[in-house]
Scaffold this motif. Structure first.
Motif, PDB file in Angstrom:
ATOM      1  N   ASN A  64       0.845  -1.191   0.000  1.00 47.74           N
ATOM      2  CA  ASN A  64       0.000   0.000   0.000  1.00 47.74           C
ATOM      3  C   ASN A  64       0.882   1.243   0.000  1.00 47.74           C
ATOM      4  OD1 ASN A  64      -2.253   1.683   0.253  1.00 47.74           O
ATOM      5  ND2 ASN A  64      -2.149   1.628   2.482  1.00 47.74           N
ATOM      6  N   GLN A  65       0.893   1.975  -1.100  1.00 49.34           N
ATOM      7  CA  GLN A  65       1.580   3.261  -1.219  1.00 49.34           C
ATOM      8  C   GLN A  65       3.026   3.198  -0.724  1.00 49.34           C
ATOM      9  OE1 GLN A  65      -0.973   6.023   0.795  1.00 49.34           O
ATOM     10  NE2 GLN A  65      -2.527   5.906  -0.794  1.00 49.34           N
ATOM     11  N   SER A  66       3.831   2.379  -1.358  1.00 49.79           N
ATOM     12  CA  SER A  66       5.261   2.177  -1.086  1.00 49.79           C
ATOM     13  C   SER A  66       5.544   1.681   0.330  1.00 49.79           C
ATOM     14  CB  SER A  66       6.084   3.432  -1.407  1.00 49.79           C
ATOM     15  OG  SER A  66       5.851   4.462  -0.474  1.00 49.79           O
TER      16      SER A  66
END
Length: 110
Positions: free
Chosen positions: A13-15
């Protein structure tokens, strides 16, 4: 009394890579999503507080059900005991092994 199983769900999730524990997961009616319900976190009575788990606890505090895209799932395990949730940063360029993506619908014949 039957033993309660837990699921360890690891997803991207998002890096960041999230590792959460839940009592219920299943394939969603929304195409391409996994539903995760009844998140489980450690007891607050512990002397040491894990900042990663606290971040997860705060992020999912008011969440009843989470819909995670299948492409973001790295791994799902059924475990006998809950563990400690984690959030791990992923450096740019690091490769993450995820579930294979779903093939698209075939183009209509002309």
């Amino acid at each position: 009394m039957a033993e309660q199983s837990f699921y360890k769900v690891i997803f991207y999730n998002q890096s960041q890579v999230y590792e959460v524990y839940a009592r219920a997961i299943y394939q969603s009616e929304m195409y391409g999503f996994i539903e995760v319900e009844e998140f489980v976190f450690g007891e607050r009575s512990q002397l040491l507080v894990d900042p990663g788990e606290e971040k997860l606890k705060n992020e999912f505090a008011s969440v009843k059900r989470s819909f995670i895209p299948m492409q973001a799932i790295i791994r799902i395990d059924e475990v006998e005991q809950q563990g400690t949730g984690k959030v791990t940063d992923v450096a740019p360029g690091d490769k993450i092994a995820q579930f294979p993506t779903m093939p698209g619908k075939p183009a209509p014949a002309e």
